[in-house]
Design a protein around this motif. Structure first.
Motif, PDB file in Angstrom:
ATOM      1  N   GLY A 234      92.522  75.172  61.706  1.00 39.50           N
ATOM      2  CA  GLY A 234      91.363  74.520  62.331  1.00 39.50           C
ATOM      3  C   GLY A 234      91.582  73.028  62.479  1.00 39.50           C
ATOM      4  O   GLY A 234      91.273  72.432  63.521  1.00 39.50           O
ATOM      5  N   ALA A 235      92.157  72.429  61.420  1.00 39.22           N
ATOM      6  CA  ALA A 235      92.392  70.978  61.441  1.00 39.22           C
ATOM      7  C   ALA A 235      93.379  70.621  62.566  1.00 39.22           C
ATOM      8  O   ALA A 235      93.184  69.640  63.305  1.00 39.22           O
ATOM      9  N   VAL A 236      94.440  71.447  62.693  1.00 38.26           N
ATOM     10  CA  VAL A 236      95.458  71.165  63.728  1.00 38.26           C
ATOM     11  C   VAL A 236      94.826  71.283  65.115  1.00 38.26           C
ATOM     12  O   VAL A 236      95.022  70.422  65.997  1.00 38.26           O
ATOM     13  N   ILE A 237      94.038  72.342  65.324  1.00 37.28           N
ATOM     14  CA  ILE A 237      93.410  72.553  66.638  1.00 37.28           C
ATOM     15  C   ILE A 237      92.463  71.390  66.957  1.00 37.28           C
ATOM     16  O   ILE A 237      92.479  70.833  68.056  1.00 37.28           O
ATOM     17  N   THR A 238      91.681  70.965  65.948  1.00 37.44           N
ATOM     18  CA  THR A 238      90.745  69.848  66.185  1.00 37.44           C
ATOM     19  C   THR A 238      91.519  68.583  66.543  1.00 37.44           C
ATOM     20  O   THR A 238      91.176  67.863  67.492  1.00 37.44           O
ATOM     21  N   TYR A 239      92.587  68.336  65.787  1.00 32.84           N
ATOM     22  CA  TYR A 239      93.389  67.139  66.037  1.00 32.84           C
ATOM     23  C   TYR A 239      93.931  67.158  67.480  1.00 32.84           C
ATOM     24  O   TYR A 239      93.829  66.188  68.217  1.00 32.84           O
TER      25      TYR A 239
END
Ligand code: HEM
Length: 436
Positions: free
Chosen positions: A6-11
């Motif tokens: 999720g963090a990677v996608i948001t970034y």
């Protein structure tokens, strides 16, 4: 696992939205330039950090491709227009770009023009000719020691770049602390140290985006002897940083205990000055003196190397200069600097060396608090714009045959008009304090 994903996608989503904004909706979107540079500062970091000639060479190419005003990173346009340079750079109400100058706390890196004005007003007089009388004898003594050393070198071959760097470092360090590093007495003129200082300037490219690099170096300079065994090159820079820290501490202690030495370096004048207390802290004085010593060493030595190289490559100019010096200074003993600086051909040689030296390659990013009209194109308040004086110095219209060493070009009647375009010491309220 899902959290990381999720963090990677948001970034990635944020980066994509930001890139689209930068490319199509930013007020700078209308300015030409490479799309990669408009999207990310990594473009600049690649050239400044990894290419031997830095971003400056690339800027030359970009101006050839895109014209006089080019967007060179998401927030900045670079201008290659000597007339605009003379019009804008004298403006005392410009701030410096916070991001570019985020490399240490000092007068030269102070972004706000009001804060800078206050600091400069407090220290200006220490750099004026009448206050520099003692420095004259320091310069002559150190030059004499260097020349004596040259005579005793077997084979007569000298690495002048290192020798000049040792000379200027010894002078600038004594100017600040009243004690010298005595680098001109070191083997090979402290070659390892000077190589490391050159590398340190390159590190600035990484300190800007990753400020933590600067903090790590400062902490390492205090603890490196206990923690690790750094490579000799890194060790010499850390040692230098530590030495300056020790001298600053000693000066602060002496000053508190009213035990100021008779030969007072600039550090004591700063401590005595009307500067507000926050500019007299240990950390601030360390960063101020470290920056000024490295810059004063490198920049002054670059000019000396340039002048020597071109004089040796142009025997006619060299002979003309020697004749002028012999006539003005027939007997042994030190000349008076004021009369030396009035010698017409020497002045032309110095100006031409200022023009050709490579030290002024750094660009000077500034910010206006009001919108600016750049030849009909408006940049909004708060936008960063920059000039690189070296591009003025290479401008064929102002300096015909710019690559040729031609001191006589400064002998023309319109010498003052030409000097307007010389930006070696920068211009206006932010110009070099050490230029005298
Ligand atoms: C030929 C030698 C030198 C050159 C070409 C040179 C060049 C410059 C330039 C271009 C700046 C402005 C930098 C910027 O705004 O980004 C500057 C600022 C400065 N220089 Fe020099 N410099 C030289 C020697 C020295 C020396 C020997 C000293 C100290 C003794 C010195 C002290 C300073 C200081 C304190 C500033 C900050 C001025 C301010 O922000 O008000 N410089 N120098």
């Amino acid at each position: 696992m899902w959290f990381t994903f999720g963090a990677v996608i948001t970034y990635l989503a944020v980066e994509i939205i930001r890139s689209v904004y930068r490319l199509y909706f930013s007020p700078l979107a209308k300015f030409p330039g490479p799309r990669l540079a408009a999207v990310s500062r990594l473009y600049e970091l690649y050239y400044d950090g990894y290419q031997p000639d830095g971003y400056i060479r690339k800027l030359r190419d970009l101006h050839e491709e895109y014209g006089p005003i080019v967007r060179i990173n998401p927030r900045e346009v670079h201008i290659d227009d000597p007339k605009l340079y003379t019009e804008l750079c004298g403006n005392p109400r410009l701030d410096k770009d916070h991001w570019y100058y985020n490399v240490g706390d000092a007068i030269v890196t102070t972004p706000s023009y009001e804060e800078h004005k206050q600091q400069r007003a407090a220290v200006y007089r220490f750099f004026q000719p009448q206050a520099l009388k003692d420095t004259e004898s320091l310069i002559f003594e150190t030059v004499e020691r260097l020349c004596l050393g040259f005579r005793s070198i077997p084979g007569g071959f000298v690495n002048l770049s290192n020798a000049y760097r040792s000379l200027t470092n010894d002078i600038v360090t004594t100017f600040y602390f009243s004690t010298s590093n005595n680098l001109i007495d070191e083997d090979n003129y402290a070659a390892e140290f000077h190589r490391a200082c050159g590398g340190f300037l390159r590190l600035l490219a990484f300190i800007r985006p990753f400020g933590i690099v600067g903090h790590i170096l400062t902490v390492m300079s205090r603890w490196y002897q206990h923690l690790l065994k750094p490579a000799p090159k890194l060790r010499s820079v850390l040692q230098h940083q530590q030495n300056i820290g020790i001298r600053v501490n000693t000066a602060i202690k002496n000053h508190r205990q009213h035990q100021v030495p008779k030969a007072r370096g600039l550090i004591y004048k700063l401590l005595d000055s009307s500067l507000p207390m926050k500019y007299k802290s240990r950390a601030r004085l360390h960063s101020e003196t470290l920056g000024a010593i490295i810059a004063g060493t490198e920049a002054t030595a670059n000019v000396l190397v340039t002048a020597t190289f071109y004089l040796l490559s142009n025997p006619t100019c060299c002979e003309k200069l020697k004749t002028e010096l012999r006539e003005a200074w027939p007997s042994r003993g030190n000349p008076d600097i004021k009369s030396l600086l009035q010698l017409p051909y020497l002045t032309c040689v110095i100006l031409e060396a200022y023009r050709l030296e490579e030290g002024s390659v750094f660009r000077k990013p500034m910010v206006s608090r009001t919108p600016l009209n750049l030849r009909g194109r408006i940049i909004p308040a708060g936008t960063t714009f920059s000039f690189t004086p070296k591009l003025n110095h290479e401008n064929k219209t102002i300096f015909p045959n710019p690559q040729v060493f031609k001191p006589d070009r400064w002998q023309c009647q319109d010498n003052q008009a030409l000097k307007k375009y010389l930006g070696t010491f920068s211009k206006g309220s932010r110009s070099c304090l050490g230029q005298q």
